[in-house]
Motif scaffolding. Structure first.
Motif, PDB file in Angstrom:
ATOM      1  N   ARG A  55       0.833  -1.210   0.000  1.00 21.43           N
ATOM      2  CA  ARG A  55       0.000   0.000   0.000  1.00 21.43           C
ATOM      3  C   ARG A  55       0.869   1.261   0.000  1.00 21.43           C
ATOM      4  NH1 ARG A  55      -5.492  -0.748   1.854  1.00 21.43           N
ATOM      5  NH2 ARG A  55      -5.917  -2.946   2.235  1.00 21.43           N
ATOM      6  N   GLY A  56       1.822   1.313   0.917  1.00 21.82           N
ATOM      7  CA  GLY A  56       2.669   2.491   1.011  1.00 21.82           C
ATOM      8  C   GLY A  56       3.564   2.658  -0.195  1.00 21.82           C
ATOM      9  N   ALA A  57       4.118   1.559  -0.688  1.00 21.11           N
ATOM     10  CA  ALA A  57       4.998   1.636  -1.851  1.00 21.11           C
ATOM     11  C   ALA A  57       4.242   2.119  -3.077  1.00 21.11           C
ATOM     12  CB  ALA A  57       5.633   0.274  -2.114  1.00 21.11           C
ATOM     13  N   LEU A  58       3.014   1.646  -3.241  1.00 21.60           N
ATOM     14  CA  LEU A  58       2.216   2.064  -4.394  1.00 21.60           C
ATOM     15  C   LEU A  58       1.851   3.544  -4.286  1.00 21.60           C
ATOM     16  CD1 LEU A  58       1.143   0.477  -6.883  1.00 21.60           C
ATOM     17  CD2 LEU A  58      -1.087   0.530  -5.773  1.00 21.60           C
ATOM     18  N   ASN A  59       1.495   3.995  -3.079  1.00 26.32           N
ATOM     19  CA  ASN A  59       1.164   5.404  -2.886  1.00 26.32           C
ATOM     20  C   ASN A  59       2.373   6.296  -3.137  1.00 26.32           C
ATOM     21  OD1 ASN A  59      -0.625   7.586  -2.050  1.00 26.32           O
ATOM     22  ND2 ASN A  59       0.596   7.677  -0.173  1.00 26.32           N
ATOM     23  N   PHE A  60       3.530   5.881  -2.634  1.00 29.29           N
ATOM     24  CA  PHE A  60       4.779   6.619  -2.823  1.00 29.29           C
ATOM     25  C   PHE A  60       5.093   6.762  -4.312  1.00 29.29           C
ATOM     26  CE2 PHE A  60       9.401   6.396  -3.443  1.00 29.29           C
ATOM     27  CZ  PHE A  60       9.861   7.438  -2.646  1.00 29.29           C
ATOM     28  N   THR A  61       5.020   5.654  -5.026  1.00 28.12           N
ATOM     29  CA  THR A  61       5.360   5.665  -6.454  1.00 28.12           C
ATOM     30  C   THR A  61       4.360   6.487  -7.253  1.00 28.12           C
ATOM     31  OG1 THR A  61       6.287   3.443  -6.176  1.00 28.12           O
ATOM     32  CG2 THR A  61       5.904   4.190  -8.427  1.00 28.12           C
ATOM     33  N   TYR A 150       9.787   2.828   6.093  1.00 31.87           N
ATOM     34  CA  TYR A 150       8.686   3.356   6.906  1.00 31.87           C
ATOM     35  C   TYR A 150       8.739   4.866   7.133  1.00 31.87           C
ATOM     36  CZ  TYR A 150      12.265   3.093  10.578  1.00 31.87           C
ATOM     37  OH  TYR A 150      13.414   3.234  11.310  1.00 31.87           O
ATOM     38  N   ASP A 151       9.912   5.478   7.111  1.00 32.57           N
ATOM     39  CA  ASP A 151      10.048   6.874   7.527  1.00 32.57           C
ATOM     40  C   ASP A 151       9.815   7.828   6.347  1.00 32.57           C
ATOM     41  OD1 ASP A 151      10.454   9.105   9.034  1.00 32.57           O
ATOM     42  OD2 ASP A 151      12.601   8.782   9.375  1.00 32.57           O
ATOM     43  N   ASN A 152       8.591   7.839   5.870  1.00 35.03           N
ATOM     44  CA  ASN A 152       8.191   8.718   4.774  1.00 35.03           C
ATOM     45  C   ASN A 152       6.681   8.910   4.863  1.00 35.03           C
ATOM     46  OD1 ASN A 152       7.043   9.041   1.851  1.00 35.03           O
ATOM     47  ND2 ASN A 152       9.192   9.671   1.683  1.00 35.03           N
ATOM     48  N   PRO A 153       6.183  10.139   4.764  1.00 35.98           N
ATOM     49  CA  PRO A 153       4.732  10.355   4.929  1.00 35.98           C
ATOM     50  C   PRO A 153       3.888   9.656   3.879  1.00 35.98           C
ATOM     51  CG  PRO A 153       5.859  12.379   4.242  1.00 35.98           C
ATOM     52  CD  PRO A 153       6.919  11.408   4.623  1.00 35.98           C
ATOM     53  N   LEU A 154       4.380   9.516   2.658  1.00 34.41           N
ATOM     54  CA  LEU A 154       3.603   8.831   1.625  1.00 34.41           C
ATOM     55  C   LEU A 154       3.529   7.324   1.902  1.00 34.41           C
ATOM     56  CD1 LEU A 154       5.001  10.681  -1.515  1.00 34.41           C
ATOM     57  CD2 LEU A 154       2.670  10.851  -0.611  1.00 34.41           C
ATOM     58  N   ILE A 155       4.620   6.766   2.404  1.00 33.59           N
ATOM     59  CA  ILE A 155       4.636   5.350   2.769  1.00 33.59           C
ATOM     60  C   ILE A 155       3.654   5.107   3.919  1.00 33.59           C
ATOM     61  CG2 ILE A 155       6.047   3.501   3.742  1.00 33.59           C
ATOM     62  CD1 ILE A 155       6.833   4.065   0.891  1.00 33.59           C
ATOM     63  N   ALA A 156       3.723   5.964   4.942  1.00 33.95           N
ATOM     64  CA  ALA A 156       2.845   5.803   6.104  1.00 33.95           C
ATOM     65  C   ALA A 156       1.380   6.025   5.737  1.00 33.95           C
ATOM     66  CB  ALA A 156       3.271   6.763   7.210  1.00 33.95           C
ATOM     67  N   ALA A 157       1.107   7.017   4.905  1.00 35.94           N
ATOM     68  CA  ALA A 157      -0.277   7.290   4.510  1.00 35.94           C
ATOM     69  C   ALA A 157      -0.872   6.111   3.755  1.00 35.94           C
ATOM     70  CB  ALA A 157      -0.339   8.550   3.654  1.00 35.94           C
ATOM     71  N   GLY A 158      -0.070   5.492   2.900  1.00 37.41           N
ATOM     72  CA  GLY A 158      -0.555   4.317   2.194  1.00 37.41           C
ATOM     73  C   GLY A 158      -0.947   3.209   3.150  1.00 37.41           C
ATOM     74  N   ALA A 159      -0.129   2.994   4.180  1.00 43.76           N
ATOM     75  CA  ALA A 159      -0.440   1.971   5.176  1.00 43.76           C
ATOM     76  C   ALA A 159      -1.736   2.291   5.910  1.00 43.76           C
ATOM     77  CB  ALA A 159       0.712   1.838   6.163  1.00 43.76           C
ATOM     78  N   GLY A 160      -1.993   3.575   6.121  1.00 43.75           N
ATOM     79  CA  GLY A 160      -3.196   3.986   6.838  1.00 43.75           C
ATOM     80  C   GLY A 160      -4.491   3.675   6.121  1.00 43.75           C
ATOM     81  N   THR A 161      -4.411   3.353   4.829  1.00 39.91           N
ATOM     82  CA  THR A 161      -5.625   3.033   4.079  1.00 39.91           C
ATOM     83  C   THR A 161      -6.249   1.720   4.545  1.00 39.91           C
ATOM     84  OG1 THR A 161      -4.385   1.918   2.298  1.00 39.91           O
ATOM     85  CG2 THR A 161      -4.812   4.284   2.052  1.00 39.91           C
ATOM     86  N   ILE A 162      -5.549   0.950   5.361  1.00 40.89           N
ATOM     87  CA  ILE A 162      -6.133  -0.266   5.934  1.00 40.89           C
ATOM     88  C   ILE A 162      -7.405   0.073   6.704  1.00 40.89           C
ATOM     89  CG2 ILE A 162      -5.790  -1.982   7.756  1.00 40.89           C
ATOM     90  CD1 ILE A 162      -2.941  -2.314   6.785  1.00 40.89           C
ATOM     91  N   LEU A 163      -7.355   1.093   7.550  1.00 40.55           N
ATOM     92  CA  LEU A 163      -8.544   1.467   8.316  1.00 40.55           C
ATOM     93  C   LEU A 163      -9.621   2.045   7.409  1.00 40.55           C
ATOM     94  CD1 LEU A 163      -9.815   1.469  11.084  1.00 40.55           C
ATOM     95  CD2 LEU A 163      -8.876   3.744  11.488  1.00 40.55           C
ATOM     96  N   GLU A 164      -9.229   2.786   6.382  1.00 46.97           N
ATOM     97  CA  GLU A 164     -10.211   3.281   5.414  1.00 46.97           C
ATOM     98  C   GLU A 164     -10.941   2.116   4.760  1.00 46.97           C
ATOM     99  OE1 GLU A 164     -10.955   6.777   4.423  1.00 46.97           O
ATOM    100  OE2 GLU A 164     -10.203   6.671   6.485  1.00 46.97           O
ATOM    101  N   ASP A 165     -10.215   1.034   4.458  1.00 51.40           N
ATOM    102  CA  ASP A 165     -10.840  -0.155   3.885  1.00 51.40           C
ATOM    103  C   ASP A 165     -11.913  -0.711   4.810  1.00 51.40           C
ATOM    104  OD1 ASP A 165      -9.373  -0.160   1.551  1.00 51.40           O
ATOM    105  OD2 ASP A 165      -8.646  -2.206   1.787  1.00 51.40           O
ATOM    106  N   ILE A 166     -11.601  -0.784   6.092  1.00 52.48           N
ATOM    107  CA  ILE A 166     -12.550  -1.334   7.058  1.00 52.48           C
ATOM    108  C   ILE A 166     -13.818  -0.492   7.105  1.00 52.48           C
ATOM    109  CG2 ILE A 166     -12.956  -1.761   9.518  1.00 52.48           C
ATOM    110  CD1 ILE A 166      -9.995  -2.522   9.753  1.00 52.48           C
ATOM    111  N   TYR A 167     -13.652   0.822   7.118  1.00 48.86           N
ATOM    112  CA  TYR A 167     -14.814   1.706   7.255  1.00 48.86           C
ATOM    113  C   TYR A 167     -15.594   1.872   5.956  1.00 48.86           C
ATOM    114  CZ  TYR A 167     -14.678   3.094  12.080  1.00 48.86           C
ATOM    115  OH  TYR A 167     -14.786   3.077  13.442  1.00 48.86           O
ATOM    116  N   SER A 168     -14.997   1.538   4.836  1.00 48.03           N
ATOM    117  CA  SER A 168     -15.696   1.688   3.567  1.00 48.03           C
ATOM    118  C   SER A 168     -16.409   0.415   3.127  1.00 48.03           C
ATOM    119  CB  SER A 168     -14.713   2.114   2.464  1.00 48.03           C
ATOM    120  OG  SER A 168     -13.750   1.093   2.219  1.00 48.03           O
ATOM    121  N   ARG A 169     -16.230  -0.673   3.858  1.00 48.37           N
ATOM    122  CA  ARG A 169     -16.873  -1.935   3.491  1.00 48.37           C
ATOM    123  C   ARG A 169     -18.370  -1.885   3.793  1.00 48.37           C
ATOM    124  NH1 ARG A 169     -13.896  -6.796   3.226  1.00 48.37           N
ATOM    125  NH2 ARG A 169     -15.631  -7.869   4.194  1.00 48.37           N
ATOM    126  N   PRO A 170     -19.225  -2.168   2.823  1.00 46.67           N
ATOM    127  CA  PRO A 170     -20.666  -2.242   3.102  1.00 46.67           C
ATOM    128  C   PRO A 170     -20.947  -3.316   4.153  1.00 46.67           C
ATOM    129  CG  PRO A 170     -20.255  -2.212   0.739  1.00 46.67           C
ATOM    130  CD  PRO A 170     -18.925  -2.412   1.404  1.00 46.67           C
TER     131      PRO A 170
END
Length: 317
Positions: A55-61, A150-170
């Motif tokens: 997730r983080g690597a894809l967001n960073f790239t 891990y020490d990059n805001p784009l890497i960390a933000a990508g990882a944070g999408t895990i919780l977004e996934d949980i909250y966006s699931r019907p």
């Protein structure tokens, strides 16, 4: 580089990577296992490359491509673990060159897997810091974009999408608490930024002898720690990021420690009861519950992030 994230960073990351990462699968734990709490396992080890790092690597790239800041020389990273795999995979997804530096002692299986993702692998020195120094030199000489585990805001933000996934699931669970293992703090920082917006508690779990975040919270600043744990291959950062420390101070965060024996027991329980073979790092998160380091209240809904499965399952059978 910023020392903190907020929810908009997570939302932007979710938009960038949508459709290119696997949706998070959730599995309920048998009722009564942890008292009257409702517990879900977040099966992020089923993600591309076998860990949340994709997730983080894809967001960073993607962010650097969108901003026009991706150099012709591509990206470079020093990592033989999950971060290197994710960097190589994400770069390959977008047709970007990736160079991965490893110590000469790196197992051939890691080199082969990185090359299968299209990365150029360079072996140098006998320890990780030798590879890191060589990667920095490569970036300076070629103009390649340095990535980090891990020490990059784009890497960390990508990882944070895990919780977004949980909250966006019907029909998905609206969790009160999310439990994550912590190494350098990228996963924790991203999840904590998303959790603060949703009023969700974050339980940050570390091995007692790999406690970079716990020590930083105690000291009030990032500090170096000694590293020795069965989970050190994934969680063995000697210091946490400032992004992670800021997140720990800003949100509803519980920092807990577990022993190696408790991690091993949690990992084996996942195999014995569900036939899930995960990394010790993933088991570290579950160990917070199985050891009693964190005890949820009756009626509390908890998600436990099983973050990776790049492991040798031979010791489970």
């Amino acid at each position: 580089m910023t020392d903190h994230l907020d929810h908009k960073d997570i939302v932007q990351a979710a938009e960038r990577i949508r459709g290119n990462v696997r949706p998070l699968a959730l599995a309920p734990v048998d009722p009564g296992t942890f008292g009257e709490a409702r517990v879900w396992l977040a099966l992020e080890f089923m993600q591309h490359t076998g860990s949340f790092k994709a997730r983080g690597a894809l967001n960073f790239t993607a962010a650097h491509i969108d901003d026009g800041t991706m150099p012709k020389a591509g990206v470079v990273i020093a990592s033989g673990g999950n971060a290197g795999l994710a960097c190589a995979w994400a770069a390959g997804h977008y047709g970007v060159d990736a160079t991965v530096f490893l110590p000469e002692t790196a197992p051939a299986v890691k080199v082969d897997r990185l090359q299968a993702y299209g990365a150029t692998v360079k072996l140098t020195g006998t320890e990780y810091h030798h590879a890191a120094d060589a990667a920095a030199t490569h970036a300076a000489e070629t103009g390649a974009l340095p990535s980090h585990a891990y020490d990059n805001p784009l890497i960390a933000a990508g990882a944070g999408t895990i919780l977004e996934d949980i909250y966006s699931r019907p029909g998905g669970p609206l969790v009160d608490t999310i439990i994550v293992a912590v190494g350098g703090g990228g996963l924790f920082a991203g999840v904590a930024a998303a959790a603060a917006h949703q009023n969700v508690r974050v339980v940050a779990v570390e091995p007692e002898n790999c406690r970079a975040l716990n020590a930083a919270i105690e000291a009030g600043d990032v500090v170096d720690v000694d590293v020795s744990s069965v989970a050190a291959d994934s969680l063995g950062a000697r210091r946490t990021s400032r992004i992670a420390l800021h997140a720990a101070k800003a949100g509803d965060v519980r920092s807990v420690l577990v022993t190696d024996d408790q991690i091993v027991a949690a990992r084996r329980a996942l195999w014995n009861h569900r036939r899930l073979a995960v990394e010790h790092a993933a088991a570290t998160a579950l160990a917070a519950l199985t050891s009693g380091a964190y005890t949820p209240a009756p009626g509390e809904t908890v998600a436990v992030v099983l973050c990776g499965a790049n492991t040798n399952p031979a010791d489970l059978v």
